[in-house]
Design an enzyme around this catalytic site. Structure first.
Site, short mmCIF file in Angstrom:
data_model
loop_
_atom_site.label_atom_id
_atom_site.label_comp_id
_atom_site.label_asym_id
_atom_site.label_seq_id
_atom_site.Cartn_x
_atom_site.Cartn_y
_atom_site.Cartn_z
N ASP A 66 0.75 -1.17 -0.08
CA ASP A 66 0.04 0.10 -0.07
C ASP A 66 0.86 1.39 0.18
OD1 ASP A 66 -2.37 -1.52 -0.16
OD2 ASP A 66 -2.75 -1.34 2.08
N ALA A 67 2.12 1.14 0.69
CA ALA A 67 2.74 2.26 0.63
C ALA A 67 3.56 2.71 -0.76
CB ALA A 67 3.96 2.26 1.67
#
Length: 93
Positions: A66-67
């Site tokens: 997700d980062a």
């Protein structure tokens, strides 16, 4: 090509690039999360005693996946709101 047309073309191509960055980044993150979670469920079904160890690694990797997408969105927003390419064209003409 005059200055107005050059600026308009840069903004148009930047919009297309932003759409591709966000769209392909979201698709890649979703596919990555889906594959990883399916493998986690398979591993948990095969060896239930390893669930705590696997779960910690899954959550770490979910955050990293997700980062990477969020970093892509941040770069896309940089080009959307503070496009450095426009300043180059404006200074060149």
């Amino acid at each position: 090509m005059d200055k107005i047309q050059a600026l308009a073309m840069i903004q148009a191509y930047t919009g297309i690039g932003i759409g591709l960055m966000v769209g392909l980044g979201a698709m890649g993150a979703c596919i990555g999360v889906a594959l990883m979670c399916s493998r986690f469920l398979e591993g948990a079904a095969r060896q239930p005693e390893l669930i705590p160890q696997l779960q910690a690694k899954v959550f770490l990797l979910l955050g990293l996946i997700d980062a990477s997408f969020i970093i892509g969105v941040g770069i896309a927003m940089l080009f959307a709101f503070g496009n450095p390419l426009l300043a180059v064209v404006a200074a060149a003409h």
